[in-house]
Design an enzyme around this catalytic site. Sequence first.
Site, PDB file in Angstrom:
ATOM      1  N   ASN A 138      29.216  36.022 -27.412  1.00 30.71           N
ATOM      2  CA  ASN A 138      30.438  35.443 -26.854  1.00 30.71           C
ATOM      3  C   ASN A 138      30.472  35.439 -25.334  1.00 30.71           C
ATOM      4  O   ASN A 138      31.053  34.552 -24.723  1.00 30.71           O
ATOM      5  CB  ASN A 138      31.656  36.222 -27.379  1.00 30.71           C
ATOM      6  CG  ASN A 138      32.953  35.501 -27.134  1.00 30.71           C
ATOM      7  OD1 ASN A 138      33.073  34.321 -27.429  1.00 30.71           O
ATOM      8  ND2 ASN A 138      33.930  36.200 -26.585  1.00 30.71           N
ATOM      9  N   LYS A 144      -2.537  17.415 -36.563  1.00 31.78           N
ATOM     10  CA  LYS A 144      -1.897  16.313 -35.858  1.00 31.78           C
ATOM     11  C   LYS A 144      -2.316  14.986 -36.502  1.00 31.78           C
ATOM     12  O   LYS A 144      -3.406  14.896 -37.038  1.00 31.78           O
ATOM     13  CB  LYS A 144      -2.294  16.321 -34.374  1.00 31.78           C
ATOM     14  CG  LYS A 144      -2.070  17.650 -33.657  1.00 31.78           C
ATOM     15  CD  LYS A 144      -0.608  17.923 -33.419  1.00 31.78           C
ATOM     16  CE  LYS A 144      -0.425  19.214 -32.611  1.00 31.78           C
ATOM     17  NZ  LYS A 144       0.982  19.505 -32.300  1.00 31.78           N
ATOM     18  N   LYS A 176      -2.715  24.878 -39.616  1.00 30.12           N
ATOM     19  CA  LYS A 176      -1.294  25.174 -39.773  1.00 30.12           C
ATOM     20  C   LYS A 176      -0.450  23.909 -39.766  1.00 30.12           C
ATOM     21  O   LYS A 176      -0.820  22.895 -39.177  1.00 30.12           O
ATOM     22  CB  LYS A 176      -0.803  26.118 -38.676  1.00 30.12           C
ATOM     23  CG  LYS A 176      -0.734  25.536 -37.295  1.00 30.12           C
ATOM     24  CD  LYS A 176      -0.077  26.501 -36.302  1.00 30.12           C
ATOM     25  CE  LYS A 176       1.424  26.511 -36.406  1.00 30.12           C
ATOM     26  NZ  LYS A 176       2.059  25.279 -35.913  1.00 30.12           N
ATOM     27  N   ASP A 224       2.894  22.014 -38.418  1.00 27.92           N
ATOM     28  CA  ASP A 224       3.651  22.102 -37.181  1.00 27.92           C
ATOM     29  C   ASP A 224       5.093  22.454 -37.495  1.00 27.92           C
ATOM     30  O   ASP A 224       5.510  22.470 -38.658  1.00 27.92           O
ATOM     31  CB  ASP A 224       3.555  20.806 -36.378  1.00 27.92           C
ATOM     32  CG  ASP A 224       3.423  21.079 -34.882  1.00 27.92           C
ATOM     33  OD1 ASP A 224       3.909  22.129 -34.437  1.00 27.92           O
ATOM     34  OD2 ASP A 224       2.827  20.252 -34.170  1.00 27.92           O
ATOM     35  N   GLU A 225       5.872  22.712 -36.444  1.00 26.06           N
ATOM     36  CA  GLU A 225       7.208  23.270 -36.648  1.00 26.06           C
ATOM     37  C   GLU A 225       8.146  22.349 -37.410  1.00 26.06           C
ATOM     38  O   GLU A 225       9.036  22.812 -38.119  1.00 26.06           O
ATOM     39  CB  GLU A 225       7.830  23.656 -35.296  1.00 26.06           C
ATOM     40  CG  GLU A 225       8.312  22.505 -34.434  1.00 26.06           C
ATOM     41  CD  GLU A 225       7.210  21.843 -33.623  1.00 26.06           C
ATOM     42  OE1 GLU A 225       7.521  20.909 -32.869  1.00 26.06           O
ATOM     43  OE2 GLU A 225       6.040  22.265 -33.736  1.00 26.06           O
ATOM     44  N   HIS A 227       6.820  30.432 -35.868  1.00 23.28           N
ATOM     45  CA  HIS A 227       6.891  29.450 -34.786  1.00 23.28           C
ATOM     46  C   HIS A 227       8.190  29.664 -34.022  1.00 23.28           C
ATOM     47  O   HIS A 227       9.225  29.959 -34.622  1.00 23.28           O
ATOM     48  CB  HIS A 227       6.820  28.026 -35.346  1.00 23.28           C
ATOM     49  CG  HIS A 227       6.459  27.007 -34.313  1.00 23.28           C
ATOM     50  ND1 HIS A 227       7.326  26.617 -33.316  1.00 23.28           N
ATOM     51  CD2 HIS A 227       5.323  26.289 -34.116  1.00 23.28           C
ATOM     52  CE1 HIS A 227       6.736  25.714 -32.548  1.00 23.28           C
ATOM     53  NE2 HIS A 227       5.521  25.499 -33.005  1.00 23.28           N
ATOM     54  N   HIS A 270       4.007  32.470 -31.742  1.00 21.04           N
ATOM     55  CA  HIS A 270       3.573  31.721 -30.569  1.00 21.04           C
ATOM     56  C   HIS A 270       4.126  32.373 -29.297  1.00 21.04           C
ATOM     57  O   HIS A 270       5.299  32.738 -29.232  1.00 21.04           O
ATOM     58  CB  HIS A 270       4.070  30.276 -30.661  1.00 21.04           C
ATOM     59  CG  HIS A 270       3.436  29.508 -31.764  1.00 21.04           C
ATOM     60  ND1 HIS A 270       2.690  28.366 -31.551  1.00 21.04           N
ATOM     61  CD2 HIS A 270       3.416  29.710 -33.104  1.00 21.04           C
ATOM     62  CE1 HIS A 270       2.248  27.901 -32.719  1.00 21.04           C
ATOM     63  NE2 HIS A 270       2.682  28.709 -33.667  1.00 21.04           N
TER      64      HIS A 270
END
EC number: 4.1.1.39
Length: 474
Positions: free
Chosen positions: A123, A175, A201, A203-204, A293, A326
């Site tokens: 807060n 990718k 892996k 990716d996020e 991640h 990461h």
Amino acid sequence: MAYTQSKSQKVGYQAGVKDYRLTYYTPDYTPKDTDILAAFRVTPQPGVPFEEAAAAVAAESSTGTWTTVWTDLLTDLDRYKGRCYDIEPLPGEDNQFIAYIAYPLDLFEEGSVTNMLTSIVGNVFGFKALKALRLEDLRIPVAYLKTFQGPPHGIQVERDKLNKYGRPLLGCTIKPKLGLSAKNYGRAVYECLRGGLDFTKDDENINSQPFQRWRDRFLFVADAIHKAQAETGEIKGHYLNVTAPTCEEMLKRAEFAKDWNAIIMHDFLTAGFTANTTLSKGCRDNGMLLHIHRAMHAVMDRQKNHGIHFRVLAKCLRMSGGDHIHTGTVVGKLEGDKAVTLGFVDLLRENYIEQDRSRGIYFTQDWASMPGVMAVASGGIHVWHMPALVDIFGDDAVLQFGGGTLGHPWGNAPGATANRVALEACIQARNEGRDLMREGGDIIREAARWSPELAAACELWKEIKFEFEAQDTI
């Protein structure tokens, strides 16, 4: 009804508004071993005294509100309030200072990162009297750490599971991160693992989209792993992202992958600490490694004057649970000052870390034998970066080359081979006593003489550098 009077009751209730510093600024207080300690970088609004701004942070992140309330008489504020016990001016900054605040342990639910952060940062960051506020560091007492499980397994258990020692682990993010069908995704995984990587892996942001549902991806990836293991004789893995709209769905996906010894991946900030702690406990119970991640971290940690430093998020992740996370690369495309990065890498991996302001570590931290978290270097790295990465991160790290594998001119498997050859060359050179930072280029060129895959990668990326000044420095 009888009850015992507190110190506040003996004084009597006095309605109205009074300065925070009258109650929450206590420079004579000596922090207890059981207190949670916080270091805040405070930038008050013009005209707000430092003591009042610091006390306001202590009050609004613990028991205080803007006015006195009658129900203060029903508790003992001296026992439960947060206290600003020190103010440290910052050299060269006339309008900033570090406020050190101690919180009694009874303010926090056991084993709950969610509750701890809700109290300390939930807060106060919107408080009008402050121009900016940043949580630089936390000291978590052993008494509180013992209420957490921590990482599902830790560094040594992971080494034993994989039977890989004496070097960093080598990985790759598939990718393009979005758009591949499950079958083509599995093909890329197989080629990278066969070429020499330890891991691939998700990716996020690959979860379960229309072009690739999670179950299909998991099955094709399982086939790829089994085939690559059979052909290479090495243990291979892939980080399967189980981040989902609900905790129930997240656990269902993890349960599906359990039977073939999968490695689970989670976006811990976007999913939340409650979800992450739940998943971490499930991974420990079922013998699965958990890769973390940090998607969304820079929203909180990149600005020097406002937000939460990543070293705090790293400590929270170690408590909540994860086997690797990461951390940036120092040399790649993502933000990361070397001293700062190595500071929070040590906070992730080591058992006892001394205060070291040169690396941004404000408090000595004893982790009470909680398992360590392996650092993951990922983002804009290629073969020419390998010597620096090995020198900076050491053995207990995962080096992940996404574009640096899949962007190889000959394809995925040669890209993986190039990275594996570069890594093995650097490890051999280091073990022979060579200076990786000074001789790194020569080491890579020597290895490329007998590896055409590495030679092609060296030629492609010889001009690629990411030389920008880090925004977050000491």
